[in-house]
Design a protein around this motif. Structure first.
Motif, short mmCIF file in Angstrom:
data_model
loop_
_atom_site.label_atom_id
_atom_site.label_comp_id
_atom_site.label_asym_id
_atom_site.label_seq_id
_atom_site.Cartn_x
_atom_site.Cartn_y
_atom_site.Cartn_z
N LYS A 39 40.74 49.45 37.15
CA LYS A 39 39.37 49.85 37.47
C LYS A 39 39.28 51.37 37.58
O LYS A 39 38.36 52.00 37.03
CB LYS A 39 38.91 49.21 38.78
N ALA A 40 40.23 51.98 38.27
CA ALA A 40 40.23 53.44 38.44
C ALA A 40 40.43 54.14 37.11
O ALA A 40 39.76 55.14 36.82
CB ALA A 40 41.32 53.84 39.43
N ALA A 41 41.31 53.61 36.27
CA ALA A 41 41.55 54.21 34.96
C ALA A 41 40.31 54.13 34.08
O ALA A 41 40.00 55.07 33.35
CB ALA A 41 42.73 53.53 34.28
N ALA A 42 39.61 53.01 34.14
CA ALA A 42 38.39 52.86 33.34
C ALA A 42 37.36 53.91 33.74
O ALA A 42 36.71 54.51 32.89
CB ALA A 42 37.82 51.46 33.51
N ALA A 43 37.24 54.14 35.03
CA ALA A 43 36.27 55.12 35.51
C ALA A 43 36.70 56.55 35.19
O ALA A 43 35.91 57.36 34.72
CB ALA A 43 36.07 54.95 37.01
N LYS A 44 37.97 56.84 35.42
CA LYS A 44 38.44 58.22 35.27
C LYS A 44 38.70 58.62 33.82
O LYS A 44 38.18 59.62 33.35
CB LYS A 44 39.72 58.42 36.09
N ALA A 45 39.49 57.85 33.11
CA ALA A 45 39.89 58.22 31.76
C ALA A 45 38.81 57.92 30.72
O ALA A 45 38.62 58.68 29.78
CB ALA A 45 41.19 57.51 31.38
N LEU A 46 38.11 56.81 30.90
CA LEU A 46 37.16 56.37 29.87
C LEU A 46 35.71 56.68 30.22
O LEU A 46 34.84 56.56 29.37
CB LEU A 46 37.31 54.87 29.63
N LYS A 47 35.46 57.00 31.48
CA LYS A 47 34.08 57.23 31.95
C LYS A 47 33.20 56.01 31.62
O LYS A 47 32.06 56.14 31.20
CB LYS A 47 33.47 58.48 31.31
N ALA A 48 33.77 54.84 31.81
CA ALA A 48 33.09 53.60 31.45
C ALA A 48 32.76 52.79 32.69
O ALA A 48 33.42 52.91 33.73
CB ALA A 48 33.96 52.77 30.51
N THR A 49 31.77 51.95 32.58
CA THR A 49 31.41 51.01 33.63
C THR A 49 32.41 49.87 33.60
O THR A 49 32.91 49.48 32.55
CB THR A 49 29.99 50.46 33.37
N TRP A 50 32.71 49.31 34.78
CA TRP A 50 33.66 48.20 34.88
C TRP A 50 32.91 46.94 35.25
O TRP A 50 31.97 46.96 36.06
CB TRP A 50 34.72 48.53 35.93
N GLN A 51 33.35 45.81 34.68
CA GLN A 51 32.80 44.50 35.02
C GLN A 51 33.93 43.51 35.17
O GLN A 51 34.89 43.53 34.41
CB GLN A 51 31.85 44.04 33.91
N ARG A 52 33.82 42.65 36.14
CA ARG A 52 34.84 41.63 36.37
C ARG A 52 34.77 40.55 35.31
O ARG A 52 33.69 40.08 34.95
CB ARG A 52 34.61 41.00 37.75
N CYS A 53 35.90 40.14 34.81
CA CYS A 53 36.01 39.07 33.82
C CYS A 53 35.53 37.76 34.45
O CYS A 53 35.89 37.43 35.58
CB CYS A 53 37.47 38.96 33.38
N ARG A 54 34.70 37.01 33.72
CA ARG A 54 34.16 35.74 34.26
C ARG A 54 35.27 34.76 34.59
O ARG A 54 35.19 34.03 35.57
CB ARG A 54 33.22 35.09 33.24
N MET A 55 36.30 34.70 33.74
CA MET A 55 37.38 33.75 33.98
C MET A 55 38.10 34.07 35.30
O MET A 55 38.35 33.18 36.10
CB MET A 55 38.39 33.76 32.84
N HIS A 56 38.41 35.34 35.52
CA HIS A 56 39.09 35.72 36.76
C HIS A 56 38.17 35.49 37.97
O HIS A 56 38.62 35.06 39.02
CB HIS A 56 39.54 37.18 36.71
N PHE A 57 36.89 35.78 37.81
CA PHE A 57 35.94 35.53 38.90
C PHE A 57 35.91 34.04 39.24
O PHE A 57 35.96 33.65 40.41
CB PHE A 57 34.54 36.02 38.50
N MET A 58 35.84 33.20 38.20
CA MET A 58 35.79 31.75 38.41
C MET A 58 37.07 31.26 39.08
O MET A 58 37.03 30.45 40.01
CB MET A 58 35.58 31.03 37.08
#
Length: 76
Positions: free
Chosen positions: A26-45
């Protein structure tokens, strides 16, 4: 480092990263990619079902199925 290597090789235009809730990812997505993060439905389920007892799992699973949960911003 892996995400930076992808960017060095020309991968651009990230807007959304979908993954499990790993804090480093999550931190890498925000810092390196400047992208929004979303939780995978399968992992959430999986996590939701892990907290339900055996008698509740079918009800929890059916109430969270894609045909019962409206997309964000869409009225039922």
């Amino acid at each position: 480092e892996f995400l930076r290597s992808l960017m060095r090789r020309g991968l651009r235009g990230f807007k959304l990263v979908i993954s499990d809730a790993h804090l480093g990812l999550k931190a890498a997505a925000a810092k390196a990619l400047k992208a929004t993060w979303q939780r995978c439905r399968m992992h959430f389920m999986r996590n939701a079902l892990a907290h339900a007892n055996k008698t509740q799992r079918r009800m929890v699973s059916s109430s969270m199925s894609p045909d019962r949960v409206p997309a964000r911003g869409v009225s039922p």
